[in-house]
Design a protein around this motif. Structure first.
Motif, PDB file in Angstrom:
ATOM      1  N   TYR A 259      -3.917   1.011   6.451  1.00  0.00           N
ATOM      2  CA  TYR A 259      -3.280   0.328   5.319  1.00  0.00           C
ATOM      3  C   TYR A 259      -2.080   1.129   4.833  1.00  0.00           C
ATOM      4  CZ  TYR A 259      -7.289  -2.824   4.977  1.00  0.00           C
ATOM      5  OH  TYR A 259      -8.248  -3.783   5.243  1.00  0.00           O
ATOM      6  N   THR A 283      -0.895  -8.257  -0.020  1.00  0.00           N
ATOM      7  CA  THR A 283      -2.341  -8.076  -0.096  1.00  0.00           C
ATOM      8  C   THR A 283      -3.028  -9.419   0.134  1.00  0.00           C
ATOM      9  OG1 THR A 283      -2.485  -8.512  -2.473  1.00  0.00           O
ATOM     10  CG2 THR A 283      -2.057  -6.229  -1.797  1.00  0.00           C
ATOM     11  N   TYR A 299       2.310  -6.693  -3.409  1.00  0.00           N
ATOM     12  CA  TYR A 299       2.078  -5.552  -2.525  1.00  0.00           C
ATOM     13  C   TYR A 299       1.401  -4.418  -3.302  1.00  0.00           C
ATOM     14  CZ  TYR A 299       5.469  -8.213   0.143  1.00  0.00           C
ATOM     15  OH  TYR A 299       6.109  -9.233   0.808  1.00  0.00           O
ATOM     16  N   GLU A 300       0.485  -3.761  -2.645  1.00  0.00           N
ATOM     17  CA  GLU A 300      -0.214  -2.645  -3.278  1.00  0.00           C
ATOM     18  C   GLU A 300      -0.724  -1.713  -2.187  1.00  0.00           C
ATOM     19  OE1 GLU A 300      -3.673  -1.972  -6.714  1.00  0.00           O
ATOM     20  OE2 GLU A 300      -2.985  -3.987  -6.188  1.00  0.00           O
ATOM     21  N   ALA A 315      -9.586  -1.955  -0.355  1.00  0.00           N
ATOM     22  CA  ALA A 315      -9.041  -2.800   0.708  1.00  0.00           C
ATOM     23  C   ALA A 315      -9.966  -3.988   0.971  1.00  0.00           C
ATOM     24  CB  ALA A 315      -8.864  -1.978   1.977  1.00  0.00           C
ATOM     25  N   ASP A 319      -7.108  -5.851  -2.086  1.00  0.00           N
ATOM     26  CA  ASP A 319      -6.050  -5.336  -2.951  1.00  0.00           C
ATOM     27  C   ASP A 319      -5.203  -4.226  -2.330  1.00  0.00           C
ATOM     28  OD1 ASP A 319      -6.572  -7.009  -5.168  1.00  0.00           O
ATOM     29  OD2 ASP A 319      -8.254  -5.744  -5.780  1.00  0.00           O
ATOM     30  N   VAL A 320      -5.151  -4.148  -0.997  1.00  0.00           N
ATOM     31  CA  VAL A 320      -4.310  -3.161  -0.335  1.00  0.00           C
ATOM     32  C   VAL A 320      -3.535  -3.846   0.785  1.00  0.00           C
ATOM     33  CG1 VAL A 320      -4.198  -0.891   0.766  1.00  0.00           C
ATOM     34  CG2 VAL A 320      -6.077  -1.408  -0.805  1.00  0.00           C
ATOM     35  N   SER A 321      -2.266  -3.535   0.871  1.00  0.00           N
ATOM     36  CA  SER A 321      -1.398  -4.119   1.895  1.00  0.00           C
ATOM     37  C   SER A 321      -1.591  -3.432   3.236  1.00  0.00           C
ATOM     38  CB  SER A 321       0.071  -3.980   1.489  1.00  0.00           C
ATOM     39  OG  SER A 321       0.362  -4.743   0.346  1.00  0.00           O
TER      40      SER A 321
END
Length: 493
Positions: A259, A283, A299-300, A315, A319-321
């Protein structure tokens, strides 16, 4: 019966050949002792210019791993390999063949690739075999001594200077050239631009009279051909053909555990940098909520200092790109630059700030940013509209991007090195990490007692096969037996 048949055949063969020299009969047509250097150049260039994997991205706070502890991310690596010497063996053969056919252009390229590989090796380890390296075949020198890092850098700069001289006025077409299509002028520009890169690497050594870093830099800038636009980029363009596709295409390494880092994403968000959309994917939750690609809130990243299981939970929650899918699903994606025009402009901007050349640092800085935007506008298919030239102009006016000549030297350097860092996503290998070691910019978050390593431990093969010489090199640099990853090598002293 089989042996009798072989003997009979040999007897007949000898009778038919009469007095022909038997050594001719024993020649293996597949074991060629001479070849045109163009046949070696293609493979050498392909190796040198390909994407250098993701290791540097973990170390540079761009990626995080969620399905295990990545040694690069947590700064706990140990050994590296001497694999580059294998490629240097091919370069040595290319130089031998170039000298055999008296080709200045292939000799020049051989010197460039020697400089490139030795540059990477010495930054990785410190002292390395150089003057006695690669002489096993010609001089039966199998246990080469280690040259000091200073001696290696002096040799690198000398070989690059010689390469430039050999290319000066040379208009021959270089067959087998997959980088510049045989254009010697473009190779000369890359050689001299790389010379400036090496000299900037030695910014802590400006007081060393043997190197003459500042005067050499100024002389090259003022008198030699260097890159002047993206048309001069030292890049490998990929083709949708077996063996020629983008290096990361279909790579399994980009699976469920890889990630983006919050460090990288937040720096891009803070500057409203549209390259965020090109590098990263939205995300899962942002995509499901219908957020647009150019919504910075879509994006996070994951915290590179947090335990990987904690980031994994984030993730899994969507909530994770991840890395933008274009890097693994498009076989031609974008060219990979061994050195691009934007990198040169950032080097020139830094040189101007340091007073090495009498030019406008702001102009160089802005040229570098614009060149990066233009590169992605050309090659980031379906993302072109986010990085038009007008977007670059707007971006350069941003509060955290605008270059003001009234800023302090440190503030200017931070701006330059930060923008240079943004151009390093799957480009130019470990350059951003080494720039951080040299300048401290951009600042990387770190755990207590886990400062960024400054080198790698020598490979086990050297301990097994060249023990006396590697031991002497370690003792000379760091003290007997002190082959550790946070020891300071000469270029950082």
């Amino acid at each position: 019966m089989k042996k009798i048949g072989i003997l009979f055949s040999l007897t007949v063969l000898m009778a038919l050949t009469g007095c022909q020299d038997l050594t001719e009969l024993n020649d293996n047509p597949n074991n060629v002792t001479e070849t045109h250097p163009q046949l070696l150049l293609t493979n050498i260039a392909s190796n040198a210019f390909e994407v250098d994997g993701t290791g540097a991205l973990y170390a540079s706070r761009i990626l995080v791993q969620t399905d295990g502890e990545n040694s690069g991310q947590y700064y706990n690596w140990d050994r590296a390999s001497f694999d580059d010497y294998n490629m240097l063996g091919e370069v040595t053969k290319m130089m031998q063949e170039a000298e055999r056919i008296e080709s200045d252009e292939y000799t020049a390229l051989s010197k460039f690739f020697r400089a490139f590989y030795f540059y990477n090796l010495t930054l990785t380890f410190g002292d390395i075999p150089y003057s006695e390296a690669l002489k096993g075949e010609t001089e039966e020198q199998y246990l080469p001594k280690y040259d000091t890092q200073k001696e290696v850098f002096v040799g690198i700069l000398r070989e690059l200077s010689e390469a430039n001289d050999l290319l000066e006025g040379n208009t021959n077409i270089i067959a087998g050239d997959i980088i510049f299509g045989g254009n010697t002028t473009k190779w000369q520009k890359l050689v001299n631009s790389f010379r400036l890169k090496v000299l900037m690497t030695l910014s802590k050594k400006v007081g060393d009279a043997d190197l003459s870093v500042i005067s050499s830099f100024a002389s090259i800038y003022n008198n030699e051909p260097i890159m002047v636009s993206n048309e001069d980029n030292g890049q490998l363009t990929f083709l949708d053909e077996e063996g020629s596709r983008y290096t990361e295409f279909n790579s399994s390494g980009y699976g469920s555990g890889m990630y983006m880092s919050s460090t990288f994403i937040e720096m891009l968000q803070d500057r409203q940098d549209p390259r965020l959309f090109i590098y990263c994917g939205q995300t899962k939750n942002a995509k499901e909520a219908g957020l647009a690609i150019d919504d910075f809130m879509a994006y996070e990243g994951g915290d590179p200092l947090a335990p990987y299981a904690e980031v994994n939970d984030k993730a899994a929650a969507g909530d994770v790109s991840k890395v933008n899918l274009r890097y693994t699903t498009d076989p031609t994606t974008e060219p990979h630059n061994l050195m691009g025009y934007w990198e040169l402009e950032f080097i020139l901007a830094e040189a101007s700030v340091r007073g090495w050349i009498a030019t406008d640092a702001k102009e160089h800085y802005e040229n570098g940013v614009k060149a990066s935007f233009d590169f992605y506008n050309t090659y980031a298919k379906n993302f072109e509209t986010y990085v038009e030239s007008s977007d670059a102009d707007t971006y350069l006016l941003g509060a955290e991007v605008a270059f003001d000549n009234s800023l302090t030297t440190d503030e200017k350097l931070e701006l330059i090195l930060t923008q240079k860092y943004f151009t390093s996503f799957l480009q130019t290998g470990w350059r951003a990490y080494f720039d951080h070691l040299r300048t401290g910019y951009p600042a990387f978050a770190q755990l207590p007692g886990a400062t960024p390593p400054t080198r790698w431990i020598y490979p086990n093969s050297e301990y097994n096969n060249n023990s006396a010489n590697v031991a002497a090199a370690i003792e000379r640099q760091f003290g007997a037996g002190n082959d550790k990853i946070r020891e300071i090598t000469w270029w950082l002293e």
